[in-house]
Enzyme design. Structure first.
Site, mmCIF file in Angstrom:
data_model
loop_
_atom_site.group_PDB
_atom_site.id
_atom_site.type_symbol
_atom_site.label_atom_id
_atom_site.label_comp_id
_atom_site.label_asym_id
_atom_site.label_seq_id
_atom_site.Cartn_x
_atom_site.Cartn_y
_atom_site.Cartn_z
ATOM 1 N N ASP A 86 3.427 9.678 -0.564
ATOM 2 C CA ASP A 86 2.247 8.935 -0.130
ATOM 3 C C ASP A 86 1.952 7.870 -1.177
ATOM 4 O O ASP A 86 1.950 8.177 -2.373
ATOM 5 C CB ASP A 86 1.044 9.904 -0.027
ATOM 6 C CG ASP A 86 0.010 9.434 0.986
ATOM 7 O OD1 ASP A 86 -0.031 8.222 1.254
ATOM 8 O OD2 ASP A 86 -0.755 10.289 1.485
ATOM 9 N N HIS A 110 0.813 -1.226 0.000
ATOM 10 C CA HIS A 110 0.000 0.000 0.000
ATOM 11 C C HIS A 110 0.840 1.266 0.000
ATOM 12 O O HIS A 110 0.322 2.349 -0.234
ATOM 13 C CB HIS A 110 -0.918 0.004 1.223
ATOM 14 C CG HIS A 110 -2.010 -1.018 1.126
ATOM 15 N ND1 HIS A 110 -3.314 -0.699 0.869
ATOM 16 C CD2 HIS A 110 -1.981 -2.371 1.214
ATOM 17 C CE1 HIS A 110 -4.049 -1.795 0.819
ATOM 18 N NE2 HIS A 110 -3.256 -2.828 1.030
HETATM 19 O O1 F6P Z 1 -1.565 2.395 4.395
HETATM 20 C C1 F6P Z 1 -0.493 2.258 5.224
HETATM 21 C C2 F6P Z 1 -0.862 1.803 6.621
HETATM 22 O O2 F6P Z 1 0.267 1.531 7.356
HETATM 23 C C3 F6P Z 1 -1.753 0.596 6.680
HETATM 24 O O3 F6P Z 1 -1.070 -0.621 6.558
HETATM 25 C C4 F6P Z 1 -2.386 0.804 7.999
HETATM 26 O O4 F6P Z 1 -3.588 0.160 8.139
HETATM 27 C C5 F6P Z 1 -2.560 2.318 8.085
HETATM 28 O O5 F6P Z 1 -1.537 2.846 7.304
HETATM 29 C C6 F6P Z 1 -2.545 2.866 9.499
HETATM 30 O O6 F6P Z 1 -1.313 2.586 10.107
HETATM 31 P P1 F6P Z 1 -1.223 1.838 11.503
HETATM 32 O O7 F6P Z 1 -1.849 0.492 11.321
HETATM 33 O O8 F6P Z 1 0.223 1.762 11.825
HETATM 34 O O9 F6P Z 1 -1.998 2.667 12.473
#
Ligand code: F6P
Length: 503
Positions: A383, A170
């Site tokens: 991003d 992602h």
């Molecule tokens: O899109 C990147 C990401 O790290 C996802 O894998 C994740 O769900 C989101 O951002 C939020 O990050 P975190 O799970 O570290 O809170």
């Protein structure tokens, strides 16, 4: 929430594996456990896909040291994977978010490399692979998500060679010159190559990955195919290409069309003193999002007298994120100091300069904010995609509003009629903000129409269908010995540098 009954574990023919589940376990002030929607674009994108398929979601429930039984949430079978306090520190906060995250986002913050973090990353990835292997039906499809779980595809293939395995990254995949810093660069590439299809947000990310494959392994690439040779096994063909992620666009439009959401938007404007222009920023509080650059541009415009606080208000929603990682704590201090300074210098009794909110909001409130905002500021320094930009366009069924969008987001490859900016160029950003504020209505409408066309056509269902059909084809082709280049027209590329010694 209810206990899962059907189908029994080991019988799911479709499984998503991600670090975070769609819901996070929380403990209320009185000690009662509950659940809340978890943050981030990944969950937003995958939830509708999961609702459509009767699959299972394997992931962490957002709290350390709790063992939970599988359960069902809102039509989705949930299989929790436990993480200990140590795992949280080393695998999640450490390797995932203090090594890979900054490294993959162009080293905006300096990545840290620690062997104990890596050991934990390997151990936790194995736990996720074991959970997926134990719950997958024979010949099932397993779709692994994101940088926290890059070793899972290879581990899973070793455990269950019958499975069809997809992997989607992602976040950006960095250029080789940056990626090569990673002491465990070869292991990560080999981990991802366990998948049949590897998806990226942008064409450039897929290109960076293929180049890393060529530099670090003896595998040959013929875009988008990578031939993976493993000793004693038939050569496998892996597809690595871009599948830009999106949102459930219609659902945003439907919400925006509801009279109570429009009434709420009017109320928000009223509450802010009905300024001529409301600008909006919505981000996880992350150093990749360029929130500081946005504040600097806005503060300077006020200081220069090019805008007045009575005319232009900035609403900044900064949802809490990774709060125990030092870079995130420092960022919060820095942002809140800047907000305080700008408000102190420019706010009047009746008008705030920046209305700052350190929370997440439910989707309905977000859509009302999108409708209330004349200008949406997305100024990320890097991003993978940026789904907020797409949400704003999807919500603007009135064909109004201006999107100012950083060229360093995946979204800028698609949203070409936004006002694209380089957020490092503060003067350029200030000019773009002024152009957005002053843009005549016919131009706003023509730009927003084009943006909405793209977002509505290329929605999340198209994304998942396109990934999953490529995955299904890849499996069929692999089993029939399909040659992607029967005439031998494409040139295989191979190059190799000696692997660097890990620390
Ligand atoms: O899109 C990147 C990401 O790290 C996802 O894998 C994740 O769900 C989101 O951002 C939020 O990050 P975190 O799970 O570290 O809170």
């Amino acid at each position: 929430m209810s206990a899962t009954t059907d189908p029994a574990p080991g019988e799911y023919s479709f499984i998503v594996v991600s670090n975070r589940l769609p819901v996070d376990r929380i403990i209320a002030a009185d000690g009662t456990p509950g659940w809340k929607h978890s943050p981030g674009g990944l969950v937003t994108a995958l939830e509708p896909v999961m609702r459509e398929k009767d699959g299972a979601w394997v992931g962490w429930a957002g709290q350390a040291d709790v063992e939970l039984e599988p359960f069902e949430n809102d039509g989705i079978h949930i299989i929790p994977v436990p993480l200990s306090t140590d795992d949280l520190e080393n695998y999640y906060e450490g390797f995932s978010n203090d090594t890979l995250w900054p490294l993959y986002h162009d080293v905006i913050a300096a990545p840290s490399y620690h062997r104990v973090w890596w050991d934990s990353y390997v151990a936790v990835n194995k736990r996720f692979a074991d959970a997926a292997a134990a719950n997958a039906a024979p010949d099932a499809t397993v779709w692994v998500q994101d940088y926290q779980l890059q070793l899972v595809p290879k581990m899973l293939r070793e455990l269950r060679p019958d499975l069809t395995i997809g992997f989607f990254n992602h976040i950006p995949f960095p250029p080789y010159g940056i990626y090569s810093q990673l002491p465990w660069r070869t292991q990560i590439i080999e981990g991802m190559l366990g998948a049949d299809v590897i998806g990226f947000q942008r064409v450039a990310d897929a290109g960076n990955f293929s180049r890393a494959v060529r530099r670090l392994t003896t595998n040959m690439t013929k875009n988008p195919v990578i031939e993976v040779a493993t000793a004693g096994q038939p050569t496998r063909r892996v597809i690595a290409k871009a599948f830009p992620i999106s949102i459930d666009s219609k659902s945003f439009e439907e919400l925006a069309r509801q009279p109570h959401i429009q009434a709420r938007a009017a109320e928000i404007r009223e509450g802010l003193g009905n300024p001529g222009t409301i600008m909006l920023g919505v981000d996880r509080l992350d150093y990749t999002k360029g929130i500081g650059h946005r504040l600097k541009a806005y503060g300077e415009l006020l200081a220069d007298g090019r805008i007045e606080v009575e005319d232009v208000t900035l609403v900044q929603v900064a949802s809490p994120s990774r709060e125990r990682v030092k870079a995130y704590m420092d960022l919060r201090d820095e942002i809140e100091l800047t907000v305080g300074r700008i408000n102190g210098d420019y706010a009047t009794m009746s008008h705030t300069a920046i209305s700052y909110h350190h929370h997440g909001y439910p989707r309905e409130e977000m859509v009302a904010l999108y409708l209330a905002a004349d200008v949406m500021l997305v100024t990320a320094l890097r991003d993978g995609m940026n789904l907020v930009a797409k949400e704003y366009c999807a919500a603007r069924f009135d064909n109004d509003g201006v999107l100012v969008l950083s060229e360093f987001t995946g979204a800028s490859d698609e949203l070409k009629r936004s006002l694209r900016v380089n957020p490092h160029d503060i003067d350029g950003l200030k000019d773009a903000i002024l152009a957005a504020i002053a843009m005549p209505k016919p131009e706003r409408a023509s730009r927003m129409k084009a943006l909405r066309k793209r977002v509505l056509e290329y929605d999340v269902s198209r994304w998942s269908t396109s990934f999953l059909s490529t995955l299904a084809e890849a499996k069929i082709n692999a089993s029939t010995g399909f040659d992607p280049d029967p005439l031998g027209e494409l040139e295989w590329t191979v190059e190799r540098v000696p692997a660097r010694q890990a620390d």
